[in-house]
Design a protein around this motif. Structure first.
Motif, PDB file in Angstrom:
ATOM      1  N   UNK A  63     -11.582   8.065  10.670  1.00 30.73           N
ATOM      2  CA  UNK A  63     -13.016   8.270  10.518  1.00 30.73           C
ATOM      3  C   UNK A  63     -13.490   7.624   9.230  1.00 30.73           C
ATOM      4  N   UNK A  64     -14.732   7.171   9.210  1.00 36.36           N
ATOM      5  CA  UNK A  64     -15.249   6.531   8.009  1.00 36.36           C
ATOM      6  C   UNK A  64     -14.416   5.327   7.626  1.00 36.36           C
ATOM      7  N   UNK A  65     -13.931   5.321   6.382  1.00 37.76           N
ATOM      8  CA  UNK A  65     -13.122   4.197   5.901  1.00 37.76           C
ATOM      9  C   UNK A  65     -11.657   4.593   5.763  1.00 37.76           C
ATOM     10  N   UNK A  66     -11.221   5.582   6.514  1.00 41.52           N
ATOM     11  CA  UNK A  66      -9.860   6.088   6.413  1.00 41.52           C
ATOM     12  C   UNK A  66      -9.081   5.765   7.687  1.00 41.52           C
ATOM     13  N   UNK A  67      -7.855   5.250   7.499  1.00 38.38           N
ATOM     14  CA  UNK A  67      -6.993   4.851   8.595  1.00 38.38           C
ATOM     15  C   UNK A  67      -5.645   5.537   8.456  1.00 38.38           C
ATOM     16  N   UNK A  68      -4.888   5.566   9.556  1.00 36.28           N
ATOM     17  CA  UNK A  68      -3.573   6.177   9.531  1.00 36.28           C
ATOM     18  C   UNK A  68      -2.623   5.359  10.400  1.00 36.28           C
ATOM     19  N   UNK A  69      -1.364   5.271   9.960  1.00 30.66           N
ATOM     20  CA  UNK A  69      -0.345   4.541  10.689  1.00 30.66           C
ATOM     21  C   UNK A  69       0.924   5.373  10.770  1.00 30.66           C
ATOM     22  N   UNK A  70       1.639   5.242  11.877  1.00 31.01           N
ATOM     23  CA  UNK A  70       2.987   5.780  12.007  1.00 31.01           C
ATOM     24  C   UNK A  70       3.911   4.579  12.170  1.00 31.01           C
ATOM     25  N   UNK A  71       4.848   4.409  11.235  1.00 30.14           N
ATOM     26  CA  UNK A  71       5.741   3.255  11.271  1.00 30.14           C
ATOM     27  C   UNK A  71       7.183   3.713  11.150  1.00 30.14           C
ATOM     28  N   UNK A  72       8.108   2.833  11.540  1.00 30.21           N
ATOM     29  CA  UNK A  72       9.528   3.132  11.379  1.00 30.21           C
ATOM     30  C   UNK A  72      10.299   1.823  11.333  1.00 30.21           C
ATOM     31  N   UNK A  73      11.488   1.884  10.759  1.00 30.40           N
ATOM     32  CA  UNK A  73      12.347   0.715  10.707  1.00 30.40           C
ATOM     33  C   UNK A  73      12.154  -0.154   9.485  1.00 30.40           C
ATOM     34  N   UNK A  74      11.027  -0.055   8.821  1.00 33.01           N
ATOM     35  CA  UNK A  74      10.732  -0.836   7.621  1.00 33.01           C
ATOM     36  C   UNK A  74      10.201   0.103   6.554  1.00 33.01           C
ATOM     37  N   UNK A  75      10.628  -0.039   5.310  1.00 34.26           N
ATOM     38  CA  UNK A  75      10.091   0.829   4.264  1.00 34.26           C
ATOM     39  C   UNK A  75       8.567   0.795   4.250  1.00 34.26           C
TER      40      UNK A  75
END
Length: 392
Positions: A305-317
């Motif tokens: 929302x707004x200017x905020x983002x989220x990511x789920x990652x794996x395998x790389x720092x």
């Protein structure tokens, strides 16, 4: 019936089906599939009307145009099938084949020969309808993987079979045309205008049956996308991210470096206030594109929302992921763009996405307090500086 009578009958049926498709299916669903089929039917009706000019002085123009318009209609059939797979269609892909057919027909004495450019026309029709059959086969495989409804799969299968039969029929016509010519009894009886018109009517019956199911499925897919996607960036929204991320954590094998990253554009309000909301939207879409480019199919990206983002990652720092996103984002645009702060939280086996997201949020607050334009992990490690873009 003679060929001319069959063509008139086909034209009348096609006009009625076109009116029904447009008035009932297209206007109620506004689906791309129904729109392409309406365009296809309109082209087939126009083509049949142009072929009625055969034997008149206008044949010299009507016959080549009829061939070109018919192949354009077949191209719209392919485009409709492609739209069901959510694949784009470039204008040149629709135009190039009809232009080639038109040129071949005009250069082959259309004044006296109703089969001017016939071989090119027949091969083009086979290719166009064959491309449609291929798209439907691919769609059927995707439908099985996504567990689409049985009615949808049946409609796709029926369309695929009908398209394959017609593509093979036109290929057989082309081969017979080249081998024995259009005046040979074998060609006239088995592969001539009467057989072609009857087979096209069969396709019309299949389309009439399938149109509602396929159009409504496409509309349902679009509504589902709107419910789960952010309208500006095309990323997942918060609710869908939480669902997808938790599913990935629960179902996926344990992998090292699995983490949640929360990103916030520094001083974003200043961009909106100083340069307008269009500049703010460019910053948001540029950052979303950077996240997608770096993470791709190896993770999950969403706009909270707004200017905020989220990511789920794996395998790389996660710090490397943040740095790569910042570098990509820096090269996206020459306009005023805010820097980015990241909060990182490790996701442990059996973890819940909600608490992990909360930890990443706390790390983001720390990154902001430490001076922004940096990534901070939810530990006692010192902040990791991310080279940011120039701020507005």
């Amino acid at each position: 019936m003679d060929t001319m009578t069959l063509r008139v009958a086909f034209g009348l049926v096609a006009v009625c089906v076109l009116a029904l498709f447009y008035g009932v299916t297209y206007r109620s669903t506004r689906s791309a599939y129904s729109a392409w089929w309406c365009l296809s039917l309109a082209n087939f009706v126009l083509s049949a009307s142009l072929f009625l000019l055969n034997g008149t002085p206008a044949q010299v123009v009507g016959n080549p145009l009829g061939n070109a318009v018919a192949t354009l209609g077949a191209g719209c059939v392919w485009a409709g099938a492609r739209s069901l797979r959510e694949r784009p269609v470039a204008r040149w892909e629709l135009v190039v084949v009809p232009v080639v057919v038109l040129a071949a027909s005009l250069l082959d004495d259309p004044r006296t020969d109703v089969w001017s450019g016939g071989a090119v026309f027949l091969i083009a029709m086979s290719v166009q309808i064959g491309r449609s059959a291929r798209e439907l086969v691919l769609l059927l495989r995707e439908a099985a993987e996504r567990d689409r409804r049985a009615q949808f799969r049946f409609a796709v299968r029926a369309m695929g079979v009908a398209s394959t039969v017609i593509a093979v029929f036109y290929l057989a016509r082309a081969l017979a045309f080249l081998a024995v010519g259009p005046t040979h009894p074998l060609f006239e009886v088995a592969l001539g205008g009467q057989a072609t018109t009857l087979l096209t009517m069969m396709l019309l019956v299949v389309v009439t049956f399938s149109m509602s199911a396929l159009s409504h499925e496409q509309q349902t897919t679009e509504l589902r996308r709107q419910a789960t996607r952010d309208g500006l960036t095309g990323l997942l929204n918060r609710v869908e991210f939480l669902r997808a991320a938790q599913r990935a954590i629960d179902d996926g094998p344990a992998r090292p470096e699995t983490a949640v990253l929360v990103a916030d554009l520094d001083g974003f309000k200043g961009i909106n206030d100083g340069f307008g909301h269009a500049a703010g939207d460019r910053a948001l879409t540029a950052f979303a594109d950077a996240c997608q480019a770096v993470v791709g199919l190896r993770g999950i990206v969403a706009r909270l929302g707004g200017d905020e983002f989220v990511l789920l990652t794996s395998g790389t720092p996660a710090e490397e992921v943040a740095a790569a996103i910042a570098r990509w984002y820096r090269g996206e645009d020459d306009g005023p763009m805010p820097t980015v702060s990241f909060g990182i939280a490790a996701v442990l086996p059996g973890d819940e996405i909600g608490p992990a997201l909360a930890r990443a949020d706390q790390a983001l607050y720390r990154a902001k307090a430490a001076g922004r334009a940096r990534a901070v992990r939810y530990t006692d490690r010192p902040p990791f500086l991310v080279e940011g873009r120039r701020s507005a």
